[in-house]
Design an enzyme around this catalytic site. Structure first.
Site, PDB file in Angstrom:
ATOM      1  N   LYS A 143       1.360  -0.949  -0.164  1.00 32.68           N
ATOM      2  CA  LYS A 143       0.134   0.116  -0.122  1.00 32.68           C
ATOM      3  C   LYS A 143       1.230   1.034  -0.179  1.00 32.68           C
ATOM      4  CE  LYS A 143      -1.638   1.545   4.391  1.00 32.68           C
ATOM      5  NZ  LYS A 143      -1.942   3.399   4.283  1.00 32.68           N
ATOM      6  N   ASN A 144       1.853   1.574   0.659  1.00 33.92           N
ATOM      7  CA  ASN A 144       2.675   2.732   1.265  1.00 33.92           C
ATOM      8  C   ASN A 144       3.059   2.981   0.176  1.00 33.92           C
ATOM      9  OD1 ASN A 144       0.950   2.759   3.246  1.00 33.92           O
ATOM     10  ND2 ASN A 144       2.058   2.735   4.714  1.00 33.92           N
ATOM     11  N   ARG A 175      -3.603  10.740   3.885  1.00 32.33           N
ATOM     12  CA  ARG A 175      -2.227  10.983   3.366  1.00 32.33           C
ATOM     13  C   ARG A 175      -1.394  10.902   2.697  1.00 32.33           C
ATOM     14  NH1 ARG A 175      -0.177  13.616   7.339  1.00 32.33           N
ATOM     15  NH2 ARG A 175       1.532  13.815   7.815  1.00 32.33           N
ATOM     16  N   CYS A 222      -5.507   8.378   8.816  1.00 29.95           N
ATOM     17  CA  CYS A 222      -5.323   7.590  10.384  1.00 29.95           C
ATOM     18  C   CYS A 222      -5.547   8.690  11.043  1.00 29.95           C
ATOM     19  CB  CYS A 222      -5.329   6.441  10.569  1.00 29.95           C
ATOM     20  SG  CYS A 222      -5.626   5.021   9.297  1.00 29.95           S
ATOM     21  N   ARG A 259       0.752  14.057  13.284  1.00 30.73           N
ATOM     22  CA  ARG A 259       1.347  13.659  11.701  1.00 30.73           C
ATOM     23  C   ARG A 259       1.316  15.051  11.750  1.00 30.73           C
ATOM     24  NH1 ARG A 259      -1.923   9.258   9.098  1.00 30.73           N
ATOM     25  NH2 ARG A 259      -0.302   8.435   8.722  1.00 30.73           N
ATOM     26  N   PRO A 260       2.228  16.149  11.562  1.00 29.05           N
ATOM     27  CA  PRO A 260       2.104  17.776  11.577  1.00 29.05           C
ATOM     28  C   PRO A 260       3.178  17.361   9.988  1.00 29.05           C
ATOM     29  CG  PRO A 260       3.446  17.324  12.942  1.00 29.05           C
ATOM     30  CD  PRO A 260       2.567  16.230  13.000  1.00 29.05           C
ATOM     31  N   ILE A 261       3.097  18.881   8.762  1.00 26.28           N
ATOM     32  CA  ILE A 261       4.082  18.264   7.943  1.00 26.28           C
ATOM     33  C   ILE A 261       4.594  18.712   7.489  1.00 26.28           C
ATOM     34  CG2 ILE A 261       1.777  16.933   6.798  1.00 26.28           C
ATOM     35  CD1 ILE A 261       1.114  19.905   4.811  1.00 26.28           C
ATOM     36  N   ASP A 262       5.853  19.503   8.510  1.00 27.96           N
ATOM     37  CA  ASP A 262       6.655  20.669   8.973  1.00 27.96           C
ATOM     38  C   ASP A 262       7.497  20.192   7.926  1.00 27.96           C
ATOM     39  OD1 ASP A 262       6.378  18.676  10.894  1.00 27.96           O
ATOM     40  OD2 ASP A 262       8.412  19.936  11.767  1.00 27.96           O
ATOM     41  N   GLN A 263       8.958  18.765   7.919  1.00 30.21           N
ATOM     42  CA  GLN A 263       9.656  18.358   7.240  1.00 30.21           C
ATOM     43  C   GLN A 263       9.583  19.435   5.634  1.00 30.21           C
ATOM     44  OE1 GLN A 263      12.180  18.200   9.316  1.00 30.21           O
ATOM     45  NE2 GLN A 263      10.554  18.602  10.742  1.00 30.21           N
ATOM     46  N   ASP A 317       3.489   0.255  12.022  1.00 29.27           N
ATOM     47  CA  ASP A 317       2.023  -0.208  12.013  1.00 29.27           C
ATOM     48  C   ASP A 317       1.669  -2.332  12.235  1.00 29.27           C
ATOM     49  OD1 ASP A 317       2.066   2.227  10.365  1.00 29.27           O
ATOM     50  OD2 ASP A 317       2.858   1.629   8.483  1.00 29.27           O
ATOM     51  N   ILE A 328       6.852   6.717  17.843  1.00 33.55           N
ATOM     52  CA  ILE A 328       6.451   7.258  16.299  1.00 33.55           C
ATOM     53  C   ILE A 328       5.030   8.112  16.486  1.00 33.55           C
ATOM     54  CG2 ILE A 328       6.292   6.555  13.820  1.00 33.55           C
ATOM     55  CD1 ILE A 328       8.921   5.569  14.967  1.00 33.55           C
ATOM     56  N   ARG A 358      -9.052  -0.057   3.629  1.00 35.07           N
ATOM     57  CA  ARG A 358      -8.227   1.127   2.949  1.00 35.07           C
ATOM     58  C   ARG A 358      -6.719   0.038   2.647  1.00 35.07           C
ATOM     59  NH1 ARG A 358      -7.125   6.365   6.399  1.00 35.07           N
ATOM     60  NH2 ARG A 358      -6.475   6.657   4.711  1.00 35.07           N
TER      61      ARG A 358
HETATM   62  N1  EPU Z   1       6.190  13.681  11.634  1.00 35.51           N
HETATM   63  C1  EPU Z   1       6.407  15.136  11.815  1.00 35.51           C
HETATM   64  N2  EPU Z   1       7.027  16.354  11.070  1.00 35.51           N
HETATM   65  C2  EPU Z   1       6.538  16.111   9.991  1.00 35.51           C
HETATM   66  C3  EPU Z   1       6.095  14.877   9.276  1.00 35.51           C
HETATM   67  C4  EPU Z   1       6.820  13.582  10.401  1.00 35.51           C
HETATM   68  O1  EPU Z   1       6.258  15.845  13.174  1.00 35.51           O
HETATM   69  O2  EPU Z   1       6.276  17.221   8.354  1.00 35.51           O
HETATM   70  C5  EPU Z   1       6.116  12.368  12.504  1.00 35.51           C
HETATM   71  C6  EPU Z   1       5.037  12.158  12.402  1.00 35.51           C
HETATM   72  O3  EPU Z   1       3.935  13.190  13.286  1.00 35.51           O
HETATM   73  C7  EPU Z   1       5.344  10.287  12.839  1.00 35.51           C
HETATM   74  C8  EPU Z   1       6.333  10.308  12.430  1.00 35.51           C
HETATM   75  O4  EPU Z   1       6.856  11.767  12.434  1.00 35.51           O
HETATM   76  O5  EPU Z   1       4.748  11.157  14.383  1.00 35.51           O
HETATM   77  C9  EPU Z   1       6.699  10.322  11.521  1.00 35.51           C
HETATM   78  O6  EPU Z   1       5.958   9.990  10.535  1.00 35.51           O
HETATM   79  P1  EPU Z   1       6.304   9.818   9.360  1.00 35.51           P
HETATM   80  O7  EPU Z   1       5.845  10.756   7.852  1.00 35.51           O
HETATM   81  O8  EPU Z   1       7.498   8.570   8.702  1.00 35.51           O
HETATM   82  O9  EPU Z   1       4.860   9.270   8.398  1.00 35.51           O
HETATM   83  P2  EPU Z   1       4.167   8.883   7.053  1.00 35.51           P
HETATM   84  O10 EPU Z   1       5.259   9.478   6.057  1.00 35.51           O
HETATM   85  O11 EPU Z   1       3.125   9.989   7.915  1.00 35.51           O
HETATM   86  C10 EPU Z   1       3.922   6.593   6.459  1.00 35.51           C
HETATM   87  C11 EPU Z   1       2.951   5.733   6.046  1.00 35.51           C
HETATM   88  C12 EPU Z   1       2.509   4.880   7.931  1.00 35.51           C
HETATM   89  C13 EPU Z   1       3.228   5.087   8.848  1.00 35.51           C
HETATM   90  C14 EPU Z   1       4.639   5.790   8.969  1.00 35.51           C
HETATM   91  C15 EPU Z   1       6.305   5.199   9.463  1.00 35.51           C
HETATM   92  C16 EPU Z   1       1.921   6.217   4.496  1.00 35.51           C
HETATM   93  C17 EPU Z   1       0.934   6.266   3.665  1.00 35.51           C
HETATM   94  N3  EPU Z   1       1.626   5.803   5.720  1.00 35.51           N
HETATM   95  O12 EPU Z   1       3.362   7.320   6.954  1.00 35.51           O
HETATM   96  O13 EPU Z   1       1.457   3.968   7.405  1.00 35.51           O
HETATM   97  O14 EPU Z   1       2.645   4.316   9.510  1.00 35.51           O
HETATM   98  O15 EPU Z   1       5.157   5.980   7.113  1.00 35.51           O
HETATM   99  O16 EPU Z   1       6.628   3.830   8.481  1.00 35.51           O
HETATM  100  O17 EPU Z   1       3.110   6.092   3.827  1.00 35.51           O
HETATM  101  C18 EPU Z   1      -0.172   2.692   8.190  1.00 35.51           C
HETATM  102  O18 EPU Z   1      -0.272   2.628   6.765  1.00 35.51           O
HETATM  103  O19 EPU Z   1      -1.477   2.945   8.798  1.00 35.51           O
HETATM  104  C19 EPU Z   1       0.423   3.640   8.761  1.00 35.51           C
HETATM  105  C20 EPU Z   1      -0.383   4.666   8.921  1.00 35.51           C
END
Ligand code: EPU
Length: 419
Positions: A22-23, A92, A116, A121-125, A304, A326, A398
């Site tokens: 999926k991811n 996401r 979810c 889950r901010p997007i600041d990075q 996950d 996480i 999903r």
């Molecule tokens: N984070 C920040 N700022 C950012 C980005 C992330 O603070 O700009 C924090 C998040 O809040 C979280 C941590 O960093 O606490 C990790 O977030 P990451 O960005 O790695 O996760 P993601 O890209 O949003 C993907 C998967 C998730 C999986 C995570 C970690 C997708 C679509 N989603 O999420 O999958 O848990 O990586 O491996 O690829 C799932 O499949 O159920 C799922 C949630």
């Protein structure tokens, strides 16, 4: 609304074939629009998150054809327009379009992505990556307008190895001028899959799978083919099903190295598995040792798989601990497991749980609050005595292709119904 009904305690035996990740697919599809010609992505899982991304592709005007698991995407007809909030908040991964459109057209208008509800889950990075490469970000309410005259390669240090921010920065840098270096990049196999795809198109990216990724911008990306890697989280979830109630349950078409952390934890608990190059065979066992699990970025124990693993830890003799590092809100499955007979306590800061076992689980009416919580409840339902009903099972669909069919085929009494 959909609900899954399970009559538990049926031995699972036979073979479950794992679908495409999926991811990975969720990143490969938006990445495809960077290509100046048509691409083909094979082994795409049929799950509702993919349908939501497909909706964005179609909305933007891409030509999409699908045959079996393959998706051919021709983005030459795309019109770069604002992606409405109703679509972007469905998942996401919609924000991969943000970076792909920015990388291709140097401008994008989009809303905060969905996904979810397992933490803030901010997007600041991701925004930091955009800015580092020279883009201006205007944030108003939930909407982001991002634009640049020129995108120029830069050094980006991620505060945490975020999967999303790593992929987003790569997608913006692929066609930028000069070299971008991402430090503290995430190392997940899905990132390697996306980078292989982009390099097949002619991109110049090195270091995927390590914490330093170097991207040298190119002008043109040509047609190519990629296969989605096997879903390591789906694989891990079914391996745990085998550990709970399997008899020589074979989980097929997997890459065992991608679930190494899970395999090692299962060995620590006392399981013997037959591990082959692309499959794993597992049976349930009694007298399991309790363990400690700490979720971490790859190659650590995947967050996950944390919720699915909780169902199995109820079978250990003694106290197991899960430390979730996480997400801030990933124990929403716990009250339901307790309702089914588990003995689990959540720490005050909501980051740790203690599972006291062994406890027997009984069927109950429960709710899937999110995808992996739902997967945990399916596993609990499979081993529980009696009937389990999982409400709001849309969350499970999903991320799991044909979950009901796959489990039925190995002996589970499981069905899905519309209510
Ligand atoms: N984070 C920040 N700022 C950012 C980005 C992330 O603070 O700009 C924090 C998040 O809040 C979280 C941590 O960093 O606490 C990790 O977030 P990451 O960005 O790695 O996760 P993601 O890209 O949003 C993907 C998967 C998730 C999986 C995570 C970690 C997708 C679509 N989603 O999420 O999958 O848990 O990586 O491996 O690829 C799932 O499949 O159920 C799922 C949630």
């Amino acid at each position: 609304m959909k609900q899954i009904k399970i009559i538990g305690n049926q031995t699972l035996t036979g073979t479950i074939t794992v679908s495409g990740s999926k991811n990975s697919a969720l990143a490969l599809i938006p990445a495809s629009i960077l290509c100046d010609e048509q691409v083909t992505i094979d082994n795409v899982p049929k799950i509702s998150d993919i349908e939501a991304l497909n909706e964005i592709l179609t909305y933007l005007g891409a030509k999409v054809t699908r045959e079996n698991g393959a998706m051919a995407i021709d983005s030459s007809t795309i019109v770069n327009k604002e992606i409405p909030e109703e679509i972007s908040k469905k998942l996401r991964a919609s924000y991969y379009f943000m970076s792909a459109l920015l990388g291709k057209y140097k401008k994008v208008e989009m809303y905060f992505p969905g996904g979810c509800k397992i933490g803030a889950r901010p997007i600041d990075q991701t925004l930091k990556g955009f800015r580092a490469l020279g883009a201006k970000v205007i944030e108003k309410d939930n909407k982001y307008t991002v634009f640049a005259d020129k995108l120029i390669g830069a050094r980006v240090y991620l505060d945490m190895p975020s999967v999303g921010a790593t992929i987003n920065t790569i997608l913006v840098a692929v066609k930028a001028e000069g070299e971008t270096i991402i430090e503290n990049a995430a190392k997940e196999p899905e990132i390697v899959n996306v980078v292989t795809f982009l390099n097949n198109m002619g991109a110049n990216i090195r270091g995927a799978g390590t914490s330093t990724i170097r991207i040298t911008g190119v002008n043109y990306l040509k047609k190519c083919y990629i296969e989605v890697i096997p879903d390591r989280i789906e694989a891990g979830t079914y391996v745990i099903a085998g550990a709970l109630i399997g008899k020589n349950l074979k989980i097929d078409k997997i890459i065992p190295e991608h679930i190494e952390a899970l395999i090692l934890k299962l060995k620590e608990m006392g399981f013997d598995m037959n591990i082959n190059p692309d499959n794993l065979i597992i049976s349930t066992k009694n007298n399991l040792k309790p363990i400690k699990v700490t979720t971490l970025g790859y190659p650590g124990f995947a967050t996950d798989l944390q919720q699915p693993m909780t169902a199995l830890l109820t079978k250990c003799n003694g106290e197991s601990i899960i430390d979730e590092t996480i997400y801030e809100n990933r124990f929403q499955n716990v009250p339901y497991l307790n309702q089914m007979g588990a003995n689990i306590k959540v720490s005050e800061d909501n980051r740790k749980i203690i599972i006291k076992g062994e406890t027997k689980l009984n069927g109950a009416k429960v709710k899937a609050t999110d995808l992996r919580a739902g997967a945990c409840l399916v596993l609990a339902g499979l081993v529980a005595e009696g009937q389990t009903i999982i409400e709001e099972s849309e969350h499970i669909l999903r991320g799991f292709e044909k979950i009901v069919d796959k489990l039925q085929a190995v002996g589970a009494k499981i069905e899905i119904e519309e209510i």
